[in-house]
Design an enzyme around this catalytic site. Structure first.
Site, PDB file in Angstrom:
ATOM      1  N   HIS A 195       1.017  -0.979  -0.147  1.00 16.57           N
ATOM      2  CA  HIS A 195      -0.031  -0.173   0.052  1.00 16.57           C
ATOM      3  C   HIS A 195       1.063   1.239   0.418  1.00 16.57           C
ATOM      4  CE1 HIS A 195       0.429  -0.998   4.216  1.00 16.57           C
ATOM      5  NE2 HIS A 195       1.161   0.236   4.585  1.00 16.57           N
ATOM      6  N   ARG A 302      -8.766  -6.374 -11.562  1.00 16.12           N
ATOM      7  CA  ARG A 302      -8.220  -7.334 -11.089  1.00 16.12           C
ATOM      8  C   ARG A 302      -9.361  -7.493  -9.684  1.00 16.12           C
ATOM      9  NH1 ARG A 302      -2.897  -4.205 -10.651  1.00 16.12           N
ATOM     10  NH2 ARG A 302      -1.334  -5.827 -11.834  1.00 16.12           N
ATOM     11  N   ARG A 339     -10.719  -9.229 -15.705  1.00 15.09           N
ATOM     12  CA  ARG A 339      -9.931  -9.992 -15.542  1.00 15.09           C
ATOM     13  C   ARG A 339     -11.241 -11.166 -14.565  1.00 15.09           C
ATOM     14  NH1 ARG A 339      -4.038 -10.924 -13.138  1.00 15.09           N
ATOM     15  NH2 ARG A 339      -4.868 -10.465 -10.756  1.00 15.09           N
ATOM     16  N   GLU A 442       0.361 -16.261 -18.944  1.00 13.90           N
ATOM     17  CA  GLU A 442       0.787 -15.975 -18.536  1.00 13.90           C
ATOM     18  C   GLU A 442       2.012 -17.205 -18.085  1.00 13.90           C
ATOM     19  OE1 GLU A 442      -1.019 -14.507 -15.440  1.00 13.90           O
ATOM     20  OE2 GLU A 442      -2.483 -15.972 -15.722  1.00 13.90           O
ATOM     21  N   ASN A 465       4.680 -10.841 -15.014  1.00 10.69           N
ATOM     22  CA  ASN A 465       5.107 -11.467 -13.776  1.00 10.69           C
ATOM     23  C   ASN A 465       4.817 -12.708 -13.731  1.00 10.69           C
ATOM     24  OD1 ASN A 465       4.838  -8.207 -13.571  1.00 10.69           O
ATOM     25  ND2 ASN A 465       3.465  -8.146 -12.345  1.00 10.69           N
ATOM     26  N   ASP A 466       3.842 -13.051 -14.343  1.00  9.68           N
ATOM     27  CA  ASP A 466       4.206 -14.836 -13.646  1.00  9.68           C
ATOM     28  C   ASP A 466       4.232 -15.322 -14.752  1.00  9.68           C
ATOM     29  OD1 ASP A 466       2.891 -15.198 -11.081  1.00  9.68           O
ATOM     30  OD2 ASP A 466       0.668 -15.192 -12.262  1.00  9.68           O
ATOM     31  N   ARG A 476       8.947 -14.674  -7.205  1.00 10.77           N
ATOM     32  CA  ARG A 476      10.074 -13.365  -7.465  1.00 10.77           C
ATOM     33  C   ARG A 476       9.858 -12.674  -5.588  1.00 10.77           C
ATOM     34  NH1 ARG A 476       5.056 -13.411 -10.311  1.00 10.77           N
ATOM     35  NH2 ARG A 476       2.920 -12.295  -8.797  1.00 10.77           N
ATOM     36  N   CYS A 513       0.537  -6.582 -19.830  1.00  8.24           N
ATOM     37  CA  CYS A 513      -0.493  -6.260 -18.556  1.00  8.24           C
ATOM     38  C   CYS A 513       0.844  -6.327 -17.165  1.00  8.24           C
ATOM     39  CB  CYS A 513      -2.065  -6.207 -18.379  1.00  8.24           C
ATOM     40  SG  CYS A 513      -1.975  -8.339 -18.117  1.00  8.24           S
TER      41      CYS A 513
END
Length: 582
Positions: A195, A302, A339, A442, A465-466, A476, A513
């Site tokens: 955050h 998300r 998604r 991904e 990322n994935d 990661r 993305c």
């Protein structure tokens, strides 16, 4: 004595100022058993502390200035949900009544249980929400102790060049700073999706998180430099270093002013290629932020955030529909890609949590997550699909499915979408009958077996990322191997290039993305591979747009071929340098 600390860069820029340390609330509490006849009194004492925290959160929300970032209000809403969530509030009361724990003991006991659950969560974004729970608990403990203050150590005497240094910072406490002048954040904890990182980016304030022991090593009012580009904190800098960073700071300020001029310029390369720059969002309120940043759509909503803090219940259809409706309204006619929920067996979001006989997978990253989870819970999945379909009648929406790998998964998903449409028809509910359905690429298997996706789906979105994590077998979030997490690894680049090339041949649109989409240092690389749709954090849009406006596609394509042909690190570095200069 001058020294340098290293952390994670999460919000770019340079800040120079004096350290202002904020002490965390102490979680050490008294442990004692209450007498049987005092149990209900102890429950009431806990309830009064909850009400005190609720009152302050409500006050903070009311006092939010009109120009406050949307993330501020969103985090206050999250903390309000956590405060009343059954897994925290009801479980604490249950411990008081059944084990006769005093309120503080019961609350910290439940916090430890929830912390263990969140520590096992594979998704970095969701894992870091543990900090939100800890901060709510701290505020309740302060109320129980009768020393309810927003942020210990912060008062009206804060210096104008304040750089906040803390173990961690609660979003609600950040709101207490609005009357202060502060220049940067440094925290011991946190990651790219914490955050603190999100709020810092939204405010355009440099930040370095995960700077271990920063709050212990930095002293009150030390002169420090925060390099948000590198995640570096320099304490008591030498005069020559201070002079250098002062110059760099003024240069960056000038660059930011220039970037603002690009906000409404069309994203078009030198040769006239149109590029779509979209935003990633987690909450409906983020849509307005994305639009204000110059995004032309939401490339990734998300939705798992909507499912958090619901105790043993998922949000119902009306709650989800309302969230999707607000996102559409916030984008004012621009497309929104939603998604479906990306959680799994390691995330206790429904009735199958600890205490109900449901085992957490030994390796959640390879277990029942994303679409696998949704297909195992068809009623939950159908509820989400109906809500999305109904919202599609209000504006342009696309459905994005995460972590598909098998043809049968695609077919089962499309069958359930068809069933959701049938249920909407029976209920007389309007929806876009031609709504587009796409897949996240991904998993390496998905990229390699791309034809089965191209034959069944309307669009694709590469989740870098994935894809990087699974291609390189690197967690990661694991500090021991994080240095091996490399977006520019040749295997990763070839999977991305292959996906873009084959999709273009088939006439299927593709977006990226993941974090790579918002990294201006790889914008030309992705453009040269054929990417025309990027989706990123709203704060990154203008920097990426600047790179787009400077790029000449035929030229970068030639240099990208050199990058893809390079497998040795030195060879690749040289090719990337030539690409950056072209």
């Amino acid at each position: 004595m001058s020294f340098t600390l290293h952390g994670i860069p999460v919000s770019r820029g340079i800040a120079i100022g004096r350290a202002y340390l904020i002490a965390p609330a102490a979680l050490d509490v008294d442990h004692y058993l209450v007498e049987t006849h005092q149990i209900e009194t102890e429950v009431q004492r806990f309830g009064a502390a909850q009400n005190a925290v609720q009152h302050e959160l409500d006050t903070l929300r009311t006092e939010l200035p009109a120009d406050a970032p949307g993330e501020m209000g969103a985090f206050l809403n999250v903390h309000t949900l956590i405060l009343r969530d059954a897994m925290l509030a009801e479980a604490t009361v249950e411990l008081i009544r059944t084990r006769r724990y005093n309120a503080e003991w019961a609350l910290t006991e439940q916090l430890q249980l929830l912390s263990r659950i969140f520590d096992d969560v594979e998704d970095a974004y969701l894992r870091e929400r543990k900090a939100d729970i800890e901060q709510v608990v701290e505020r309740v403990l302060k109320a129980l102790k009768g020393s309810f203050v927003p942020a210990e150590g912060l008062d009206g005497e804060a210096p104008e060049d304040m750089i906040v240094v803390a173990h961690d910072i609660a979003p609600a406490d950040m709101l207490q700073f609005k009357k202060q002048t502060f220049r940067a954040f440094v925290t011991d904890l946190g990651g790219r999706t914490s955050h603190t990182a999100i709020v810092a980016r939204s405010l355009g304030i440099p930040a370095a998180v995960g700077v271990q022991q920063a709050s212990a090593l930095i002293r009150q009012h030390d002169m420090i430099i925060v390099d948000g580009d590198q995640g570096i904190v320099i304490v008591d800098p030498a005069p020559i270093i201070l002079e250098e960073y002062t110059y760099r700071q003024s240069e960056k300020a000038l660059e930011q002013r220039k970037l603002q001029r690009l906000k409404f310029a069309p994203a078009q390369t030198v040769d006239g290629t149109e590029i779509h720059l979209c935003a990633n969002i987690e909450l409906p309120e983020d849509a307005a932020i994305a639009l204000a940043a110059g995004a032309v759509g939401v490339g990734l909503f998300r939705t798992e955030f909507l499912f958090m803090n619901k105790g043993n219940h998922s949000p119902d259809e009306e709650q989800q529909f309302d969230a999707y409706r607000r996102a559409i309204e916030g984008m004012r006619g621009h497309p929104v890609t939603i998604r479906t929920i990306d959680v799994g067996a390691d995330k206790p979001l429904d009735h199958r949590d600890e205490g109900h006989g449901y085992e957490v997978a030994p390796n959640p990253a390879l277990g029942l997550r994303a679409i696998r989870y949704s297909l195992s819970e068809p009623q939950m999945f159908l509820t989400q699909l109906r809500a999305i379909l109904r919202a599609s009648a209000l504006g342009p929406i696309r459905i994005l499915i995460p972590m598909l790998a098998h043809a049968r998964e695609i077919d089962q998903t499309l069958d359930l979408i068809a069933e959701a449409k049938r249920q909407c028809d029976l209920a007389g509910q309007a929806y876009d009958r031609n709504i587009k359905v796409g897949a996240m690429i991904e998993i390496p298997a998905a990229a390699i077996a791309l034809p089965m996706f191209l034959n069944r789906l309307d669009f694709l979105s590469i989740g870098t990322n994935d894809l990087i994590q699974y291609t390189l077998a690197i967690d990661r979030a694991d500090n021991a191997v994080a240095h091996l997490y490399d977006p520019l690894h040749p295997a990763v680049l070839h999977l991305i290039a292959f996906t873009l090339r084959e999709a273009k041949k088939a006439g299927v649109p593709v977006a990226v993305c993941g974090e790579m989409a918002g990294d201006p240092t790889v914008t030309r690389l992705l453009l040269g591979m054929g990417l025309t749709e990027f989706s990123m954090h709203p704060s990154q849009v203008l920097e990426v747009k600047q790179e787009v406006l400077r790029a000449h596609i035929p030229t970068v394509e030639r240099h990208v071929q050199d990058v893809l042909a390079a497998f040795e690190p030195a060879e690749q570095a040289a090719a990337l340098k030539r690409l950056a200069r072209c």
